[in-house]
Structures are given as structure tokens and as C-alpha cells.
Scaffold this motif. Structure first.
Motif, PDB file in Angstrom:
ATOM      1  N   PHE A 110       0.820  -1.220   0.000  1.00  0.00           N
ATOM      2  CA  PHE A 110       0.000   0.000   0.000  1.00  0.00           C
ATOM      3  C   PHE A 110       0.851   1.266   0.000  1.00  0.00           C
ATOM      4  CE2 PHE A 110       0.748   1.494   4.233  1.00  0.00           C
ATOM      5  CZ  PHE A 110       0.740   0.403   5.094  1.00  0.00           C
ATOM      6  N   VAL A 111       2.148   1.130   0.314  1.00  0.00           N
ATOM      7  CA  VAL A 111       3.044   2.281   0.232  1.00  0.00           C
ATOM      8  C   VAL A 111       3.092   2.798  -1.206  1.00  0.00           C
ATOM      9  CG1 VAL A 111       5.453   3.030   0.429  1.00  0.00           C
ATOM     10  CG2 VAL A 111       4.436   1.628   2.227  1.00  0.00           C
ATOM     11  N   ILE A 112       3.019   1.895  -2.185  1.00  0.00           N
ATOM     12  CA  ILE A 112       3.013   2.316  -3.584  1.00  0.00           C
ATOM     13  C   ILE A 112       1.776   3.164  -3.873  1.00  0.00           C
ATOM     14  CG2 ILE A 112       2.994   1.516  -5.984  1.00  0.00           C
ATOM     15  CD1 ILE A 112       4.502  -0.958  -5.074  1.00  0.00           C
ATOM     16  N   GLY A 113       0.643   2.786  -3.284  1.00  0.00           N
ATOM     17  CA  GLY A 113      -0.563   3.600  -3.419  1.00  0.00           C
ATOM     18  C   GLY A 113      -0.390   4.968  -2.795  1.00  0.00           C
ATOM     19  N   GLN A 114       0.238   5.015  -1.622  1.00  0.00           N
ATOM     20  CA  GLN A 114       0.516   6.300  -0.985  1.00  0.00           C
ATOM     21  C   GLN A 114       1.387   7.173  -1.879  1.00  0.00           C
ATOM     22  OE1 GLN A 114       2.295   4.951   2.700  1.00  0.00           O
ATOM     23  NE2 GLN A 114       0.428   5.403   3.843  1.00  0.00           N
ATOM     24  N   LEU A 115       2.420   6.560  -2.458  1.00  0.00           N
ATOM     25  CA  LEU A 115       3.332   7.310  -3.323  1.00  0.00           C
ATOM     26  C   LEU A 115       2.614   7.868  -4.544  1.00  0.00           C
ATOM     27  CD1 LEU A 115       6.400   4.879  -3.184  1.00  0.00           C
ATOM     28  CD2 LEU A 115       6.235   7.129  -2.109  1.00  0.00           C
ATOM     29  N   SER A 116       1.685   7.092  -5.092  1.00  0.00           N
ATOM     30  CA  SER A 116       0.924   7.550  -6.262  1.00  0.00           C
ATOM     31  C   SER A 116       0.083   8.773  -5.915  1.00  0.00           C
ATOM     32  CB  SER A 116       0.034   6.422  -6.793  1.00  0.00           C
ATOM     33  OG  SER A 116       0.811   5.312  -7.207  1.00  0.00           O
ATOM     34  N   VAL A 117      -0.577   8.733  -4.759  1.00  0.00           N
ATOM     35  CA  VAL A 117      -1.404   9.865  -4.338  1.00  0.00           C
ATOM     36  C   VAL A 117      -0.535  11.086  -4.055  1.00  0.00           C
ATOM     37  CG1 VAL A 117      -2.965  10.704  -2.546  1.00  0.00           C
ATOM     38  CG2 VAL A 117      -3.235   8.391  -3.437  1.00  0.00           C
ATOM     39  N   GLU A 118       0.605  10.875  -3.425  1.00  0.00           N
ATOM     40  CA  GLU A 118       1.511  11.987  -3.145  1.00  0.00           C
ATOM     41  C   GLU A 118       2.032  12.613  -4.439  1.00  0.00           C
ATOM     42  OE1 GLU A 118       4.441  10.130  -0.720  1.00  0.00           O
ATOM     43  OE2 GLU A 118       3.007   9.674   0.873  1.00  0.00           O
ATOM     44  N   THR A 119       2.293  11.767  -5.439  1.00  0.00           N
ATOM     45  CA  THR A 119       2.755  12.265  -6.731  1.00  0.00           C
ATOM     46  C   THR A 119       1.696  13.135  -7.392  1.00  0.00           C
ATOM     47  OG1 THR A 119       4.213  10.349  -7.062  1.00  0.00           O
ATOM     48  CG2 THR A 119       3.553  11.583  -9.023  1.00  0.00           C
ATOM     49  N   VAL A 120       0.455  12.709  -7.334  1.00  0.00           N
ATOM     50  CA  VAL A 120      -0.648  13.505  -7.879  1.00  0.00           C
ATOM     51  C   VAL A 120      -0.737  14.842  -7.157  1.00  0.00           C
ATOM     52  CG1 VAL A 120      -3.166  13.633  -8.121  1.00  0.00           C
ATOM     53  CG2 VAL A 120      -1.969  11.504  -8.663  1.00  0.00           C
ATOM     54  N   PHE A 121      -0.579  14.817  -5.844  1.00  0.00           N
ATOM     55  CA  PHE A 121      -0.639  16.053  -5.053  1.00  0.00           C
ATOM     56  C   PHE A 121       0.466  17.023  -5.457  1.00  0.00           C
ATOM     57  CE2 PHE A 121       0.874  18.575  -1.475  1.00  0.00           C
ATOM     58  CZ  PHE A 121      -0.281  19.207  -1.065  1.00  0.00           C
ATOM     59  N   ILE A 122       1.704  16.517  -5.569  1.00  0.00           N
ATOM     60  CA  ILE A 122       2.832  17.380  -5.917  1.00  0.00           C
ATOM     61  C   ILE A 122       2.679  17.928  -7.335  1.00  0.00           C
ATOM     62  CG2 ILE A 122       5.318  17.415  -6.348  1.00  0.00           C
ATOM     63  CD1 ILE A 122       4.541  17.540  -3.391  1.00  0.00           C
ATOM     64  N   ALA A 123       2.184  17.102  -8.253  1.00  0.00           N
ATOM     65  CA  ALA A 123       1.953  17.580  -9.617  1.00  0.00           C
ATOM     66  C   ALA A 123       0.921  18.704  -9.632  1.00  0.00           C
ATOM     67  CB  ALA A 123       1.500  16.423 -10.509  1.00  0.00           C
ATOM     68  N   SER A 124      -0.132  18.550  -8.846  1.00  0.00           N
ATOM     69  CA  SER A 124      -1.161  19.593  -8.760  1.00  0.00           C
ATOM     70  C   SER A 124      -0.609  20.864  -8.129  1.00  0.00           C
ATOM     71  CB  SER A 124      -2.356  19.082  -7.943  1.00  0.00           C
ATOM     72  OG  SER A 124      -2.894  17.914  -8.508  1.00  0.00           O
ATOM     73  N   LEU A 125       0.212  20.704  -7.101  1.00  0.00           N
ATOM     74  CA  LEU A 125       0.865  21.859  -6.478  1.00  0.00           C
ATOM     75  C   LEU A 125       1.763  22.584  -7.479  1.00  0.00           C
ATOM     76  CD1 LEU A 125       1.678  23.570  -3.996  1.00  0.00           C
ATOM     77  CD2 LEU A 125       3.374  21.801  -3.444  1.00  0.00           C
ATOM     78  N   THR A 126       2.456  21.810  -8.310  1.00  0.00           N
ATOM     79  CA  THR A 126       3.337  22.400  -9.327  1.00  0.00           C
ATOM     80  C   THR A 126       2.534  23.178 -10.362  1.00  0.00           C
ATOM     81  OG1 THR A 126       4.878  20.537  -9.054  1.00  0.00           O
ATOM     82  CG2 THR A 126       5.128  21.897 -11.022  1.00  0.00           C
ATOM     83  N   LEU A 127       1.444  22.585 -10.829  1.00  0.00           N
ATOM     84  CA  LEU A 127       0.578  23.265 -11.797  1.00  0.00           C
ATOM     85  C   LEU A 127       0.076  24.595 -11.238  1.00  0.00           C
ATOM     86  CD1 LEU A 127      -1.285  23.268 -14.382  1.00  0.00           C
ATOM     87  CD2 LEU A 127      -2.980  22.117 -12.939  1.00  0.00           C
ATOM     88  N   PHE A 128      -0.476  24.557 -10.050  1.00  0.00           N
ATOM     89  CA  PHE A 128      -1.067  25.754  -9.444  1.00  0.00           C
ATOM     90  C   PHE A 128      -0.020  26.827  -9.170  1.00  0.00           C
ATOM     91  CE2 PHE A 128      -2.358  27.761  -5.276  1.00  0.00           C
ATOM     92  CZ  PHE A 128      -3.174  28.718  -5.864  1.00  0.00           C
ATOM     93  N   SER A 129       1.091  26.444  -8.524  1.00  0.00           N
ATOM     94  CA  SER A 129       2.096  27.439  -8.141  1.00  0.00           C
ATOM     95  C   SER A 129       2.804  28.019  -9.366  1.00  0.00           C
ATOM     96  CB  SER A 129       3.119  26.823  -7.176  1.00  0.00           C
ATOM     97  OG  SER A 129       3.764  25.705  -7.749  1.00  0.00           O
ATOM     98  N   SER A 130       2.986  27.216 -10.423  1.00  0.00           N
ATOM     99  CA  SER A 130       3.666  27.725 -11.629  1.00  0.00           C
ATOM    100  C   SER A 130       2.868  28.840 -12.276  1.00  0.00           C
ATOM    101  CB  SER A 130       3.876  26.593 -12.639  1.00  0.00           C
ATOM    102  OG  SER A 130       4.796  25.638 -12.164  1.00  0.00           O
ATOM    103  N   PHE A 131       1.566  28.627 -12.464  1.00  0.00           N
ATOM    104  CA  PHE A 131       0.757  29.642 -13.135  1.00  0.00           C
ATOM    105  C   PHE A 131       0.376  30.781 -12.196  1.00  0.00           C
ATOM    106  CE2 PHE A 131       0.375  26.395 -16.350  1.00  0.00           C
ATOM    107  CZ  PHE A 131       0.400  27.134 -17.516  1.00  0.00           C
ATOM    108  N   LEU A 132       0.329  30.496 -10.898  1.00  0.00           N
ATOM    109  CA  LEU A 132       0.051  31.576  -9.955  1.00  0.00           C
ATOM    110  C   LEU A 132       1.226  32.539  -9.878  1.00  0.00           C
ATOM    111  CD1 LEU A 132      -1.850  32.751  -7.751  1.00  0.00           C
ATOM    112  CD2 LEU A 132      -0.582  31.346  -6.100  1.00  0.00           C
ATOM    113  N   LEU A 133       2.445  31.987  -9.781  1.00  0.00           N
ATOM    114  CA  LEU A 133       3.649  32.810  -9.662  1.00  0.00           C
ATOM    115  C   LEU A 133       4.207  33.224 -11.011  1.00  0.00           C
ATOM    116  CD1 LEU A 133       5.509  30.734  -6.895  1.00  0.00           C
ATOM    117  CD2 LEU A 133       4.075  32.752  -6.575  1.00  0.00           C
ATOM    118  N   GLN A 134       3.746  32.563 -12.091  1.00  0.00           N
ATOM    119  CA  GLN A 134       4.312  32.777 -13.425  1.00  0.00           C
ATOM    120  C   GLN A 134       5.816  32.551 -13.405  1.00  0.00           C
ATOM    121  OE1 GLN A 134       2.585  34.086 -16.672  1.00  0.00           O
ATOM    122  NE2 GLN A 134       1.420  32.616 -15.465  1.00  0.00           N
TER     123      GLN A 134
END
Length: 215
Positions: free
Chosen positions: A121-145
Motif C-alpha cells: 500500500f506504500v506504492i498507493g501512498q506514493l501515487s497519491v503523493e505524486t498527484v498532489f505534488i503535480a497539482s501543487l506544481t501546476l497551481f504554483s507555476s501559473f500563480l507565480l508565473q
């Protein structure tokens, strides 16, 4: 979509391989190092390797997202890119890149699990964390330009919360399980991570739309 995505990213072939280097070379080397160093403490081996995975796999997940959007902030005349690419197309590319990375990282984590016995289940945790970080990257990149600022945010978030927040001061904003919780399937933590990912993806999409309108 795939052809336009490849055109934008292929000019950076040399640095596109950085996540593959981290996942395919650095992480296995460190896993071997922990296995040798703590050979008489098998519980410590598992603890250190899982901490390494929780840091490196999500953190490297921001890299291709950053490469995907970098031209929108650093090129002169980058406002033209906003007209060439609809926000729907950019989100589709984001989802595609995130899915490819999640598949590769999940496979590598599974291979490591075959030699280092930690719960699947650690692999499942890692997958969810990866989705979270990708979403954080998307939001912060366009917010900060700015993709550099987004990269620093992701690195600080992953490294600090996994290795330096021993007192748990910022655990309220963490999607990573605490060390003593590694063997527990923390459903609440995963749910919060997925909800936060959805919110940041929506906000990131709104920022893309706002920039297109502003330009």
C-alpha cells in the motif's frame, strides 16, 4: 496533443531524463546503501527506504510538469503560446505527463518492493503523493508565473516535511505519513491529499484561463 507536447519538450532532451536518473539510478543506489549500512537492523532498512521513496518519487514528479510549462513564462512573446494552446489542451497534457510519470515511478517502486519487504500500500501512498505534488506544481507555476519558484516550493515541501519536521509543527499541511505510521493505511491522509489535489488542479486551471484572458 502528443505531437505538440513532444515538440515543446524535446529541445530539453538532456534534462528530461533527470526524473529517470533519480528513480532508476539514485534511488536504487541509496536503497542498496541502506541495506548494507543497516544489515543488522532490518526494521531500520525499511524505515529509511520508505522515507527515501516518500521524498524522491513525489519530488521528481514536478520536473516534467515544470518543463511542460516553462516556455509560458521565460520566452519573449510567450503570450502567443496562450492563444496556441487552450487551457483544456494544457490540462490534458498535464494529466498525460502526470500519468506517464506515475506509471514509471509505480513500476520502479514495485521492483524495489520485491527486494525490500515493505507493504504494497506504500506504492498507493506514493501515487497519491505524486498527484498532489503535480497539482501543487501546476497551481504554483501559473500563480507565480515562474517555474523556478514552483520547483523551490516543491523541494522545500518534500524535503522539510519528510526529514526535518521532527516536532510535527507543519504536519497539518503534510500529505506524507509520519514514520511511526508507515505500516498503517492512513485513509484520511490519502483522502485529504486527493481533495487538495483536486482543488489545486481547479485553481491552476483558473490561473491558466485568467492568463489567457489577461494576455
Amino acid at each position: 496533443m502528443i505531437s505538440l507536447l513532444w515538440v515543446r519538450m524535446r529541445k530539453r532532451k538532456a534534462i528530461m531524463v533527470i526524473p529517470i536518473f533519480i528513480l532508476g539510478i539514485f534511488v536504487p543506489i541509496m536503497c542498496h546503501y541502506f541495506s548494507v549500512r543497516y544489515v543488522e537492523e532490518p526494521e531500520r532498512i525499511v524505515e529509511e527506504i520508505i522515507a527515501l521513496l516518500h521524498t524522491c518519487i513525489p519530488m521528481a514528479g514536478c520536473w516534467w510538469i515544470i518543463l511542460l510549462y516553462q516556455d509560458f513564462f521565460v520566452w519573449e512573446g510567450n503570450e502567443l503560446l496562450y492563444y496556441y494552446h487552450s487551457w483544456r489542451q494544457l490540462i490534458k497534457e498535464y494529466i498525460f505527463v502526470m500519468a506517464v510519470y506515475a506509471g514509471i515511478s509505480g513500476f520502479i517502486a514495485f521492483c524495489i518492493q520485491q527486494t525490500i519487504d515493505f507493504p504494497l500500500f506504500v506504492i498507493g501512498q506514493l501515487s497519491v503523493e505524486t498527484v498532489f505534488i503535480a497539482s501543487l506544481t501546476l497551481f504554483s507555476s501559473f500563480l507565480l508565473q515562474n517555474t523556478g519558484g514552483s520547483l523551490l516550493i516543491v523541494i522545500a515541501y518534500c524535503v522539510y516535511l519528510n526529514h526535518f519536521d521532527s516536532l510535527g509543527i507543519f504536519q497539518f499541511m503534510s500529505v506524507f505519513p509520519r514514520r511511526e505510521e508507515f505500516l498503517n493505511f492512513n485513509v484520511g491522509l490519502l483522502r485529504n491529499a486527493l481533495v487538495s489535489s483536486g482543488i489545486m488542479s481547479v485553481l491552476g486551471s483558473a490561473c491558466i484561463g485568467w492568463r489567457r484572458g489577461y494576455k
